[in-house]
Motif scaffolding. Structure first.
Motif, PDB file in Angstrom:
ATOM      1  N   UNK A   7      36.980   4.696  13.595  1.00  0.00           N
ATOM      2  CA  UNK A   7      37.143   4.109  12.272  1.00  0.00           C
ATOM      3  C   UNK A   7      37.600   5.110  11.214  1.00  0.00           C
ATOM      4  N   UNK A   8      37.581   6.402  11.516  1.00  0.00           N
ATOM      5  CA  UNK A   8      37.919   7.384  10.496  1.00  0.00           C
ATOM      6  C   UNK A   8      39.220   8.128  10.783  1.00  0.00           C
ATOM      7  N   UNK A   9      39.521   8.413  12.033  1.00  0.00           N
ATOM      8  CA  UNK A   9      40.744   9.143  12.363  1.00  0.00           C
ATOM      9  C   UNK A   9      41.943   8.215  12.170  1.00  0.00           C
ATOM     10  N   UNK A  10      42.979   8.716  11.493  1.00  0.00           N
ATOM     11  CA  UNK A  10      44.175   7.910  11.234  1.00  0.00           C
ATOM     12  C   UNK A  10      45.181   8.119  12.358  1.00  0.00           C
ATOM     13  N   UNK A  11      45.651   7.005  12.912  1.00  0.00           N
ATOM     14  CA  UNK A  11      46.691   7.029  13.948  1.00  0.00           C
ATOM     15  C   UNK A  11      47.960   6.422  13.379  1.00  0.00           C
ATOM     16  N   UNK A  12      49.099   6.901  13.879  1.00  0.00           N
ATOM     17  CA  UNK A  12      50.399   6.369  13.466  1.00  0.00           C
ATOM     18  C   UNK A  12      51.199   6.036  14.714  1.00  0.00           C
ATOM     19  N   UNK A  13      51.718   4.812  14.768  1.00  0.00           N
ATOM     20  CA  UNK A  13      52.514   4.367  15.910  1.00  0.00           C
ATOM     21  C   UNK A  13      53.850   3.824  15.447  1.00  0.00           C
ATOM     22  N   UNK A  14      54.921   4.199  16.176  1.00  0.00           N
ATOM     23  CA  UNK A  14      56.233   3.589  15.998  1.00  0.00           C
ATOM     24  C   UNK A  14      56.315   2.467  17.021  1.00  0.00           C
ATOM     25  N   UNK A  15      56.765   1.294  16.575  1.00  0.00           N
ATOM     26  CA  UNK A  15      56.790   0.110  17.422  1.00  0.00           C
ATOM     27  C   UNK A  15      58.187  -0.496  17.408  1.00  0.00           C
ATOM     28  N   UNK A  16      58.675  -0.879  18.590  1.00  0.00           N
ATOM     29  CA  UNK A  16      59.976  -1.556  18.725  1.00  0.00           C
ATOM     30  C   UNK A  16      59.710  -2.883  19.420  1.00  0.00           C
ATOM     31  N   UNK A  17      60.066  -3.985  18.736  1.00  0.00           N
ATOM     32  CA  UNK A  17      59.782  -5.327  19.234  1.00  0.00           C
ATOM     33  C   UNK A  17      61.098  -6.045  19.514  1.00  0.00           C
ATOM     34  N   UNK A  18      61.229  -6.583  20.737  1.00  0.00           N
ATOM     35  CA  UNK A  18      62.441  -7.314  21.119  1.00  0.00           C
ATOM     36  C   UNK A  18      62.111  -8.770  21.404  1.00  0.00           C
ATOM     37  N   UNK A  19      63.127  -9.598  21.330  1.00  0.00           N
ATOM     38  CA  UNK A  19      62.985 -11.026  21.590  1.00  0.00           C
ATOM     39  C   UNK A  19      63.565 -11.809  20.430  1.00  0.00           C
ATOM     40  N   UNK A  20      63.074 -13.021  20.225  1.00  0.00           N
ATOM     41  CA  UNK A  20      63.478 -13.826  19.075  1.00  0.00           C
ATOM     42  C   UNK A  20      62.571 -13.418  17.923  1.00  0.00           C
ATOM     43  N   UNK A  51      63.193  -5.677  15.989  1.00  0.00           N
ATOM     44  CA  UNK A  51      62.437  -5.263  14.808  1.00  0.00           C
ATOM     45  C   UNK A  51      61.731  -3.958  15.139  1.00  0.00           C
ATOM     46  N   UNK A  52      61.674  -3.056  14.170  1.00  0.00           N
ATOM     47  CA  UNK A  52      60.882  -1.837  14.349  1.00  0.00           C
ATOM     48  C   UNK A  52      59.854  -1.755  13.245  1.00  0.00           C
ATOM     49  N   UNK A  53      58.772  -1.063  13.548  1.00  0.00           N
ATOM     50  CA  UNK A  53      57.708  -0.904  12.562  1.00  0.00           C
ATOM     51  C   UNK A  53      57.037   0.444  12.758  1.00  0.00           C
ATOM     52  N   UNK A  54      56.462   0.938  11.681  1.00  0.00           N
ATOM     53  CA  UNK A  54      55.608   2.114  11.720  1.00  0.00           C
ATOM     54  C   UNK A  54      54.267   1.626  11.219  1.00  0.00           C
ATOM     55  N   UNK A  55      53.242   1.767  12.041  1.00  0.00           N
ATOM     56  CA  UNK A  55      51.927   1.294  11.623  1.00  0.00           C
ATOM     57  C   UNK A  55      50.958   2.469  11.618  1.00  0.00           C
ATOM     58  N   UNK A  56      50.096   2.462  10.602  1.00  0.00           N
ATOM     59  CA  UNK A  56      49.170   3.575  10.412  1.00  0.00           C
ATOM     60  C   UNK A  56      47.820   3.029   9.982  1.00  0.00           C
ATOM     61  N   UNK A  57      46.789   3.506  10.635  1.00  0.00           N
ATOM     62  CA  UNK A  57      45.438   3.096  10.292  1.00  0.00           C
ATOM     63  C   UNK A  57      44.459   3.673  11.291  1.00  0.00           C
ATOM     64  N   UNK A  58      43.230   3.190  11.247  1.00  0.00           N
ATOM     65  CA  UNK A  58      42.234   3.640  12.218  1.00  0.00           C
ATOM     66  C   UNK A  58      42.623   3.111  13.596  1.00  0.00           C
ATOM     67  N   UNK A  59      42.030   3.654  14.638  1.00  0.00           N
ATOM     68  CA  UNK A  59      42.330   3.199  15.998  1.00  0.00           C
ATOM     69  C   UNK A  59      42.081   1.702  16.142  1.00  0.00           C
ATOM     70  N   UNK A  60      40.992   1.219  15.560  1.00  0.00           N
ATOM     71  CA  UNK A  60      40.680  -0.210  15.647  1.00  0.00           C
ATOM     72  C   UNK A  60      41.723  -1.052  14.925  1.00  0.00           C
ATOM     73  N   UNK A  61      42.142  -0.620  13.730  1.00  0.00           N
ATOM     74  CA  UNK A  61      43.162  -1.350  12.977  1.00  0.00           C
ATOM     75  C   UNK A  61      44.488  -1.366  13.742  1.00  0.00           C
ATOM     76  N   UNK A  62      44.879  -0.212  14.278  1.00  0.00           N
ATOM     77  CA  UNK A  62      46.138  -0.105  15.015  1.00  0.00           C
ATOM     78  C   UNK A  62      46.099  -0.991  16.254  1.00  0.00           C
ATOM     79  N   UNK A  63      44.998  -0.975  16.984  1.00  0.00           N
ATOM     80  CA  UNK A  63      44.874  -1.822  18.185  1.00  0.00           C
ATOM     81  C   UNK A  63      45.034  -3.299  17.831  1.00  0.00           C
ATOM     82  N   UNK A  64      44.386  -3.743  16.761  1.00  0.00           N
ATOM     83  CA  UNK A  64      44.491  -5.145  16.351  1.00  0.00           C
ATOM     84  C   UNK A  64      45.910  -5.494  15.918  1.00  0.00           C
TER      85      UNK A  64
END
Length: 98
Positions: A7-20, A51-64
């Motif tokens: 809940x405290x460590x911040x993670x950052x993920x780059x995401x690439x989503x394909x489809x409609x 679509x691409x996204x950069x998401x940043x938050x706690x591990x729980x937030x990123x997983x959700x």
């Protein structure tokens, strides 16, 4: 009991989503979902229809958020999602649509 680190460590993920995922409200719905979860970063359309996204938050937030992105909003049809953790110094202040 979850580790406090999740809940405290911040993670950052780059995401690439394909489809409609363009023309179906994907980016707008992503912003709404990110705000609901407290995730920061951005989402943008790419010229190839994905679509691409950069998401940043706690591990729980990123997983959700990743779980939601695998489905997207009701009219989207996600066929592929690739996510990769990024180690960056930048801390996003909010989640925005580009």
């Amino acid at each position: 009991m979850p580790s406090p680190d999740l809940d405290t460590r911040i993670e950052t993920y780059h995401v690439h989503v394909k489809g409609l995922v363009q023309g179906v409200g994907f980016r707008h719905a992503t912003v709404r979902r990110a705000h609901a979860l407290g995730v920061r970063g951005w989402v943008a359309n790419l010229e190839d229809g994905s679509v691409e996204a950069m998401i940043q938050g706690s591990a729980n937030q990123v997983d959700l958020m990743l779980e939601w992105l695998r489905r997207g909003p009701p009219h989207a049809r996600v066929t592929d999602l690739v996510s990769e953790e990024r180690y960056i110094e930048k801390r996003f202040e909010r989640f925005e649509q580009h």
